[in-house]
Write a protein that holds these residues in place. Structure first.
Motif, PDB file in Angstrom:
ATOM      1  N   ILE A   1       0.857  -1.193   0.000  1.00 20.89           N
ATOM      2  CA  ILE A   1       0.000   0.000   0.000  1.00 20.89           C
ATOM      3  C   ILE A   1       0.890   1.239   0.000  1.00 20.89           C
ATOM      4  CG2 ILE A   1      -1.608   1.343   1.431  1.00 20.89           C
ATOM      5  CD1 ILE A   1      -2.688  -1.499   2.304  1.00 20.89           C
ATOM      6  N   ASP A   2       0.661   2.121  -0.956  1.00 22.68           N
ATOM      7  CA  ASP A   2       1.373   3.401  -0.984  1.00 22.68           C
ATOM      8  C   ASP A   2       0.577   4.411  -0.167  1.00 22.68           C
ATOM      9  OD1 ASP A   2       3.242   2.308  -2.704  1.00 22.68           O
ATOM     10  OD2 ASP A   2       2.202   3.011  -4.512  1.00 22.68           O
ATOM     11  N   VAL A   3       1.238   5.016   0.804  1.00 25.39           N
ATOM     12  CA  VAL A   3       0.575   6.019   1.644  1.00 25.39           C
ATOM     13  C   VAL A   3       1.162   7.372   1.313  1.00 25.39           C
ATOM     14  CG1 VAL A   3      -0.034   6.712   3.973  1.00 25.39           C
ATOM     15  CG2 VAL A   3       0.500   4.326   3.503  1.00 25.39           C
ATOM     16  N   TYR A   4       0.317   8.251   0.792  1.00 27.67           N
ATOM     17  CA  TYR A   4       0.744   9.620   0.505  1.00 27.67           C
ATOM     18  C   TYR A   4       0.591  10.390   1.802  1.00 27.67           C
ATOM     19  CZ  TYR A   4       1.023   8.133  -4.249  1.00 27.67           C
ATOM     20  OH  TYR A   4       1.395   7.454  -5.387  1.00 27.67           O
ATOM     21  N   TYR A   5       1.718  10.803   2.338  1.00 31.49           N
ATOM     22  CA  TYR A   5       1.800  11.097   3.758  1.00 31.49           C
ATOM     23  C   TYR A   5       2.575  12.359   4.074  1.00 31.49           C
ATOM     24  CZ  TYR A   5       3.729  10.472   8.478  1.00 31.49           C
ATOM     25  OH  TYR A   5       4.118  10.655   9.767  1.00 31.49           O
TER      26      TYR A   5
ATOM     27  N   PHE B   1      -0.763  14.140  -7.953  1.00 33.94           N
ATOM     28  CA  PHE B   1      -1.361  13.827  -6.655  1.00 33.94           C
ATOM     29  C   PHE B   1      -2.872  14.033  -6.691  1.00 33.94           C
ATOM     30  CE2 PHE B   1      -2.670  15.023  -2.286  1.00 33.94           C
ATOM     31  CZ  PHE B   1      -2.476  13.777  -1.712  1.00 33.94           C
ATOM     32  N   VAL B   2      -3.322  15.070  -7.368  1.00 30.31           N
ATOM     33  CA  VAL B   2      -4.768  15.349  -7.426  1.00 30.31           C
ATOM     34  C   VAL B   2      -5.517  14.240  -8.172  1.00 30.31           C
ATOM     35  CG1 VAL B   2      -6.508  17.009  -8.253  1.00 30.31           C
ATOM     36  CG2 VAL B   2      -4.450  17.822  -7.096  1.00 30.31           C
ATOM     37  N   LYS B   3      -4.817  13.517  -9.042  1.00 33.05           N
ATOM     38  CA  LYS B   3      -5.443  12.356  -9.691  1.00 33.05           C
ATOM     39  C   LYS B   3      -5.782  11.291  -8.641  1.00 33.05           C
ATOM     40  CE  LYS B   3      -3.332  12.699 -14.211  1.00 33.05           C
ATOM     41  NZ  LYS B   3      -2.104  12.284 -14.894  1.00 33.05           N
ATOM     42  N   ILE B   4      -4.978  11.225  -7.591  1.00 31.50           N
ATOM     43  CA  ILE B   4      -5.189  10.241  -6.526  1.00 31.50           C
ATOM     44  C   ILE B   4      -6.130  10.807  -5.465  1.00 31.50           C
ATOM     45  CG2 ILE B   4      -3.996   9.027  -4.632  1.00 31.50           C
ATOM     46  CD1 ILE B   4      -1.515   9.043  -6.526  1.00 31.50           C
ATOM     47  N   SER B   5      -5.955  12.073  -5.154  1.00 35.32           N
ATOM     48  CA  SER B   5      -6.735  12.717  -4.092  1.00 35.32           C
ATOM     49  C   SER B   5      -7.414  13.954  -4.690  1.00 35.32           C
ATOM     50  CB  SER B   5      -5.800  13.109  -2.942  1.00 35.32           C
ATOM     51  OG  SER B   5      -6.547  13.628  -1.878  1.00 35.32           O
ATOM     52  N   PRO B   6      -8.638  13.793  -5.210  1.00 39.14           N
ATOM     53  CA  PRO B   6      -9.234  14.854  -6.038  1.00 39.14           C
ATOM     54  C   PRO B   6      -9.445  16.180  -5.320  1.00 39.14           C
ATOM     55  CG  PRO B   6     -10.758  12.977  -5.760  1.00 39.14           C
ATOM     56  CD  PRO B   6      -9.446  12.572  -5.164  1.00 39.14           C
ATOM     57  N   SER B   7      -9.466  16.167  -3.983  1.00 38.23           N
ATOM     58  CA  SER B   7      -9.647  17.426  -3.263  1.00 38.23           C
ATOM     59  C   SER B   7      -8.303  18.079  -2.950  1.00 38.23           C
ATOM     60  CB  SER B   7     -10.443  17.180  -1.977  1.00 38.23           C
ATOM     61  OG  SER B   7     -11.213  18.312  -1.648  1.00 38.23           O
ATOM     62  N   GLY B   8      -7.214  17.447  -3.374  1.00 35.68           N
ATOM     63  CA  GLY B   8      -5.890  18.035  -3.157  1.00 35.68           C
ATOM     64  C   GLY B   8      -5.490  18.072  -1.697  1.00 35.68           C
ATOM     65  N   LYS B   9      -5.901  17.037  -0.957  1.00 37.06           N
ATOM     66  CA  LYS B   9      -5.554  16.958   0.471  1.00 37.06           C
ATOM     67  C   LYS B   9      -4.850  15.636   0.748  1.00 37.06           C
ATOM     68  CE  LYS B   9      -8.128  20.588   1.745  1.00 37.06           C
ATOM     69  NZ  LYS B   9      -7.634  21.779   2.378  1.00 37.06           N
ATOM     70  N   MET B  10      -3.922  15.700   1.676  1.00 35.51           N
ATOM     71  CA  MET B  10      -3.257  14.511   2.206  1.00 35.51           C
ATOM     72  C   MET B  10      -4.053  14.095   3.450  1.00 35.51           C
ATOM     73  SD  MET B  10      -1.154  13.348   4.774  1.00 35.51           S
ATOM     74  CE  MET B  10      -1.294  14.772   5.772  1.00 35.51           C
ATOM     75  N   PRO B  11      -4.216  12.815   3.772  1.00 34.52           N
ATOM     76  CA  PRO B  11      -3.600  11.642   3.166  1.00 34.52           C
ATOM     77  C   PRO B  11      -4.436  11.058   2.020  1.00 34.52           C
ATOM     78  CG  PRO B  11      -4.851  10.966   5.091  1.00 34.52           C
ATOM     79  CD  PRO B  11      -4.976  12.467   4.993  1.00 34.52           C
ATOM     80  N   ALA B  12      -3.761  10.153   1.298  1.00 34.50           N
ATOM     81  CA  ALA B  12      -4.427   9.303   0.310  1.00 34.50           C
ATOM     82  C   ALA B  12      -3.618   8.013   0.276  1.00 34.50           C
ATOM     83  CB  ALA B  12      -4.438   9.978  -1.051  1.00 34.50           C
TER      84      ALA B  12
ATOM     85  N   SER C   1      -4.987  -1.465  -9.294  1.00 34.08           N
ATOM     86  CA  SER C   1      -4.757  -0.641  -8.095  1.00 34.08           C
ATOM     87  C   SER C   1      -5.935   0.305  -7.854  1.00 34.08           C
ATOM     88  CB  SER C   1      -3.505   0.208  -8.279  1.00 34.08           C
ATOM     89  OG  SER C   1      -2.394  -0.627  -8.454  1.00 34.08           O
ATOM     90  N   VAL C   2      -6.204   0.528  -6.584  1.00 34.60           N
ATOM     91  CA  VAL C   2      -7.307   1.426  -6.248  1.00 34.60           C
ATOM     92  C   VAL C   2      -6.783   2.581  -5.400  1.00 34.60           C
ATOM     93  CG1 VAL C   2      -8.011  -0.056  -4.302  1.00 34.60           C
ATOM     94  CG2 VAL C   2      -9.643   1.537  -5.241  1.00 34.60           C
ATOM     95  N   ALA C   3      -7.212   3.803  -5.779  1.00 30.33           N
ATOM     96  CA  ALA C   3      -6.799   5.004  -5.044  1.00 30.33           C
ATOM     97  C   ALA C   3      -7.931   5.436  -4.123  1.00 30.33           C
ATOM     98  CB  ALA C   3      -6.467   6.129  -6.028  1.00 30.33           C
ATOM     99  N   ILE C   4      -7.570   5.836  -2.920  1.00 30.84           N
ATOM    100  CA  ILE C   4      -8.578   6.247  -1.936  1.00 30.84           C
ATOM    101  C   ILE C   4      -8.131   7.525  -1.250  1.00 30.84           C
ATOM    102  CG2 ILE C   4      -9.818   5.536   0.173  1.00 30.84           C
ATOM    103  CD1 ILE C   4      -9.029   2.623  -0.849  1.00 30.84           C
ATOM    104  N   PHE C   5      -9.043   8.479  -1.148  1.00 30.00           N
ATOM    105  CA  PHE C   5      -8.757   9.705  -0.398  1.00 30.00           C
ATOM    106  C   PHE C   5      -9.744   9.815   0.748  1.00 30.00           C
ATOM    107  CE2 PHE C   5     -11.996  12.961  -1.731  1.00 30.00           C
ATOM    108  CZ  PHE C   5     -12.693  12.213  -2.657  1.00 30.00           C
ATOM    109  N   GLU C   6      -9.537  10.790   1.616  1.00 30.27           N
ATOM    110  CA  GLU C   6     -10.302  11.024   2.847  1.00 30.27           C
ATOM    111  C   GLU C   6      -9.878  10.019   3.923  1.00 30.27           C
ATOM    112  OE1 GLU C   6     -12.380  13.274   4.231  1.00 30.27           O
ATOM    113  OE2 GLU C   6     -12.017  14.544   2.508  1.00 30.27           O
ATOM    114  N   SER C   7      -9.329  10.552   5.007  1.00 31.24           N
ATOM    115  CA  SER C   7      -8.723   9.687   6.022  1.00 31.24           C
ATOM    116  C   SER C   7      -9.718   8.704   6.639  1.00 31.24           C
ATOM    117  CB  SER C   7      -8.062  10.530   7.106  1.00 31.24           C
ATOM    118  OG  SER C   7      -9.020  11.354   7.750  1.00 31.24           O
ATOM    119  N   GLY C   8     -10.970   9.135   6.840  1.00 29.56           N
ATOM    120  CA  GLY C   8     -11.967   8.222   7.408  1.00 29.56           C
ATOM    121  C   GLY C   8     -12.271   7.078   6.453  1.00 29.56           C
ATOM    122  N   ALA C   9     -12.403   7.425   5.168  1.00 24.51           N
ATOM    123  CA  ALA C   9     -12.686   6.403   4.157  1.00 24.51           C
ATOM    124  C   ALA C   9     -11.499   5.447   4.009  1.00 24.51           C
ATOM    125  CB  ALA C   9     -12.997   7.066   2.818  1.00 24.51           C
ATOM    126  N   ILE C  10     -10.305   5.973   4.163  1.00 26.46           N
ATOM    127  CA  ILE C  10      -9.107   5.127   4.074  1.00 26.46           C
ATOM    128  C   ILE C  10      -9.089   4.140   5.239  1.00 26.46           C
ATOM    129  CG2 ILE C  10      -6.573   5.127   4.184  1.00 26.46           C
ATOM    130  CD1 ILE C  10      -6.682   7.970   2.885  1.00 26.46           C
TER     131      ILE C  10
END
Ligand SMILES: N[C@@H](CCC(=O)N[C@@H](CS)C(=O)NCC(=O)O)C(=O)O
Length: 215
Positions: free
Chosen positions: A2-6, A43-54, A66-75
């Motif tokens: 799992i890649d964590v954009y951190y 990064f915005v392709k992975i996290s459409p709101s332009g926020k970390m984490p994803a 591979s599946v990309a997920i943004f929003e810390s609660g959803a992650i």
């Protein structure tokens, strides 16, 4: 893997806490918030709101790509469901966990984060905050508009609870001194959701009509 954009903020740290607890293999990819890397196109392709984490899960449970997920609660929810760890399986325990997760993501996190933002960045927080929130709502409309240019409803082809949650916060745009004319996809979606029989019944039976008497 799992890649964590951190970046080491509370929202970034909560994901790493889960990964350390669970033992799922991961690697950290820095998103330097001070250098503005959260706004970079890749990064915005992975996290459409332009926020970390994803995260990007390179080995999703369905064996697909591979599946990309943004929003810390959803992650956290995704990782808990993937691993079967740290979320009870019975309905009560599961719901209690999700309630407190949403409480953090929707309450404690924004309150603390925004306090930090205004306390750390401005002397004249009242003027700054009105401008900040107006711009932030407009930015979020832009994020939605972009999404709705790709998918018919917010989460994909189907009308889901995501649309139900978002609609009442978009339909009040006039009260928030916003403009939707620059967001054609959002306008298309708002119109369609507004015309659903269940939405019409909801607003007809409401004691007042947010966003003006449009129905
Ligand atoms: N609701 C989001 C909030 C994420 C968030 O606000 N991340 C901050 C760091 S903690 C960020 O990326 N800030 C950079 C920016 O706003 O430009 C979540 O829970 O993941």
């Amino acid at each position: 893997m799992i890649d964590v954009y951190y970046w080491p903020t509370p929202n970034g740290l909560k994901i790493v806490i889960f990964l350390e607890e669970s033992g799922l293999p991961y690697r950290k990819i820095p998103v330097d918030l001070l250098a503005g890397e959260q706004h970079e196109q890749e990064f915005v392709k992975i996290s459409p709101s332009g926020k970390m984490p994803a995260i990007v899960d390179n080995e999703p449970s369905d064996g697909g790509k591979s599946v990309a997920i943004f929003e810390s609660g959803a992650i956290l929810l995704y990782l808990a469901e993937k691993s079967g760890l740290f979320i009870p399986t019975d309905a009560r325990g599961r719901s209690a966990t999700i309630q407190w997760l949403f409480w953090q993501v929707g309450g404690l996190g924004p309150a603390g984060g925004l306090y930090h933002h205004f306390f750390a960045t401005t002397q004249d927080s009242q003027i700054h905050s009105e401008d900040y929130f107006h711009r932030e709502v407009a930015r979020l409309y832009g994020v939605l508009d972009h999404r709705l240019g790709i998918t018919h409803f917010v989460a994909g082809d189907a009308y889901t609870i995501a649309d139900m949650a978002i609609f009442p916060w978009v339909t009040v745009w006039r009260n928030q001194k916003q403009e939707l004319s620059g967001f054609p996809n959002l306008l298309r979606w708002e119109e369609e959701v507004r015309r659903r029989p269940a939405t019409i019944r909801t607003y007809l039976n409401a004691s007042h009509f947010p966003g003006g008497r449009r129905h």
